[in-house]
Motif scaffolding. Structure first.
Motif, PDB file in Angstrom:
ATOM      1  N   ARG A   1       0.858  -1.179   0.000  1.00 38.54           N
ATOM      2  CA  ARG A   1       0.000   0.000   0.000  1.00 38.54           C
ATOM      3  C   ARG A   1       0.894   1.228   0.000  1.00 38.54           C
ATOM      4  O   ARG A   1       2.039   1.159   0.433  1.00 38.54           O
TER       5      ARG A   1
ATOM      6  N   ARG B   1      -2.707   0.735  -4.032  1.00 41.92           N
ATOM      7  CA  ARG B   1      -2.233  -0.630  -3.783  1.00 41.92           C
ATOM      8  C   ARG B   1      -1.535  -1.179  -5.013  1.00 41.92           C
ATOM      9  O   ARG B   1      -1.890  -0.858  -6.146  1.00 41.92           O
TER      10      ARG B   1
ATOM     11  N   GLU C   1      -7.265   4.639  -5.082  1.00 45.04           N
ATOM     12  CA  GLU C   1      -8.570   4.807  -4.453  1.00 45.04           C
ATOM     13  C   GLU C   1      -9.487   5.724  -5.272  1.00 45.04           C
ATOM     14  O   GLU C   1     -10.690   5.491  -5.346  1.00 45.04           O
TER      15      GLU C   1
ATOM     16  N   GLU D   1      -5.344   6.150  -0.607  1.00 42.17           N
ATOM     17  CA  GLU D   1      -4.554   4.922  -0.597  1.00 42.17           C
ATOM     18  C   GLU D   1      -4.479   4.299  -1.981  1.00 42.17           C
ATOM     19  O   GLU D   1      -5.465   4.222  -2.703  1.00 42.17           O
TER      20      GLU D   1
END
Length: 92
Positions: free
Chosen positions: A57, A71, A85, A69
């Motif tokens: 992350r 990933r 996000e 965030e």
């Protein structure tokens, strides 16, 4: 143990590069210039060899104020998936 530590550091270095690239591609700012590993397992690659599967992350900002965030999923040093996000939030 030394080999695992070395490969983990290499993978993290690749993950930071991938996170930076994803942020640049989406016109957002990578915050803290780092990633955090949140999952680790083993999986087979396309040659049917076992490799470490890692999920990372990272934080980014669209405006310099709000924090979001992102990933990354990697198999070995290869990026499999990424998600931000605010752009493509689903990662499976």
């Amino acid at each position: 143990m030394l080999v695992y530590w070395y490969t983990a550091q290499q993978a993290k270095t690749f993950a930071v590069v991938y996170a930076r690239r994803e942020c640049e591609n989406h016109g957002v700012q990578l915050l803290d210039q780092t990633v955090q590993q949140i999952k680790l397992s083993m999986s087979r690659n396309v040659q049917n060899r076992w490799q470490f599967w890692r999920e990372y992350r990272f934080d980014y900002s669209t405006d310099g104020v709000n924090r979001y965030e992102g990933r990354l999923v990697m198999l070995g040093h290869r990026l499999l998936r990424s998600a931000l996000e605010t752009s493509n939030p689903v990662i499976h």
